[in-house]
Design an enzyme around this catalytic site. Structure first.
Site, PDB file in Angstrom:
ATOM      1  N   HIS A   1     -13.601  -1.398   3.520  1.00  0.00           N
ATOM      2  CA  HIS A   1     -14.239  -0.189   3.405  1.00  0.00           C
ATOM      3  C   HIS A   1     -15.486  -0.283   2.173  1.00  0.00           C
ATOM      4  CE1 HIS A   1     -11.803   2.180   5.801  1.00  0.00           C
ATOM      5  NE2 HIS A   1     -12.393   3.135   5.525  1.00  0.00           N
TER       6      HIS A   1
ATOM      7  N   HIS B   1      -6.077   0.778  -1.708  1.00  0.00           N
ATOM      8  CA  HIS B   1      -6.439  -0.590  -2.365  1.00  0.00           C
ATOM      9  C   HIS B   1      -6.083  -0.613  -4.064  1.00  0.00           C
ATOM     10  CE1 HIS B   1      -7.984  -2.594   1.164  1.00  0.00           C
ATOM     11  NE2 HIS B   1      -8.510  -1.379   1.514  1.00  0.00           N
TER      12      HIS B   1
END
Length: 205
Positions: free
Chosen positions: A132, A170
């Protein structure tokens, strides 16, 4: 009493020990500790907002849409749109670079990652680098070079990257590496586009 017992699993969920990557070693341990702290600290941030940023940076939107627009433009014009061609090239490079890096580093996602990920994304167990983040900074960098408002673009890219840590998807190092990769991909795709324009200017630009 029921309220206290209901909140206990959530607290335990946040404080699970993260899995390790052999390649990152002690740096990964420090990164995991900082990331967990940030994740816990910003839990009051509305999850709906973070999920909106997640969707806005999703590859299932950013790859099909530019490809579709590129195909449509070729049917209505004798020349290929350089902006769309470069963006598609960059997005394809992003998939390749991120995929290879994840297979090499093989860093598991945070143990406290929530279960509300999309099925296609949840199948991707590796965390480094953040796709992303790389995608958002690729799009921001490439469109900013094309004359679009860079402040708004990079603000969106930074917010999208931050949301990956706050959602527990993450670690901080994942999104920093992803952002750096995205900027490099934006530069590389612009370079490829310039070269393509020079060599086959009758088709592109």
């Amino acid at each position: 009493m029921a309220t206290a017992s209901a909140s206990q699993p959530a607290k335990a969920h946040v404080t699970q020990a993260p899995a390790k990557s052999a390649l990152l070693g002690g740096v990964g341990d420090l990164d995991a500790a900082v990331s967990l702290r940030l994740h816990a600290l910003f839990l009051p941030v509305p999850r709906l907002l973070l999920k909106a940023l997640e969707v806005a940076g999703d590859g299932r939107i950013w790859l099909p849409v530019p490809i579709s627009l590129l195909l449509i433009s070729t049917t209505t014009s004798s020349k290929v749109s350089p902006l769309l061609a470069g963006l598609v090239a960059g997005l394809v490079l992003d998939i390749l670079f991120v995929g290879v890096a994840k297979l090499i580093v093989r860093r598991p996602r945070p143990a406290y990652n929530a279960a509300d990920m999309y099925v296609a994304v949840a199948a991707d167990h590796w965390s480094f680098p953040s796709g992303h983040s790389s995608r958002a900074f690729l799009v921001a960098g490439f469109l900013a070079a094309g004359g679009f408002p860079k402040e708004a673009l990079f603000l969106w890219a930074a917010a999208t990257s931050a949301s990956r840590v706050l959602l527990g998807r993450h670690y901080v190092l994942d999104v920093v590496a992803g952002a750096c990769l995205g900027v490099f991909e934006a530069w590389l795709s612009s370079l490829l586009l310039t070269s393509m324009c020079t060599r086959i200017s009758f088709l592109v630009c």
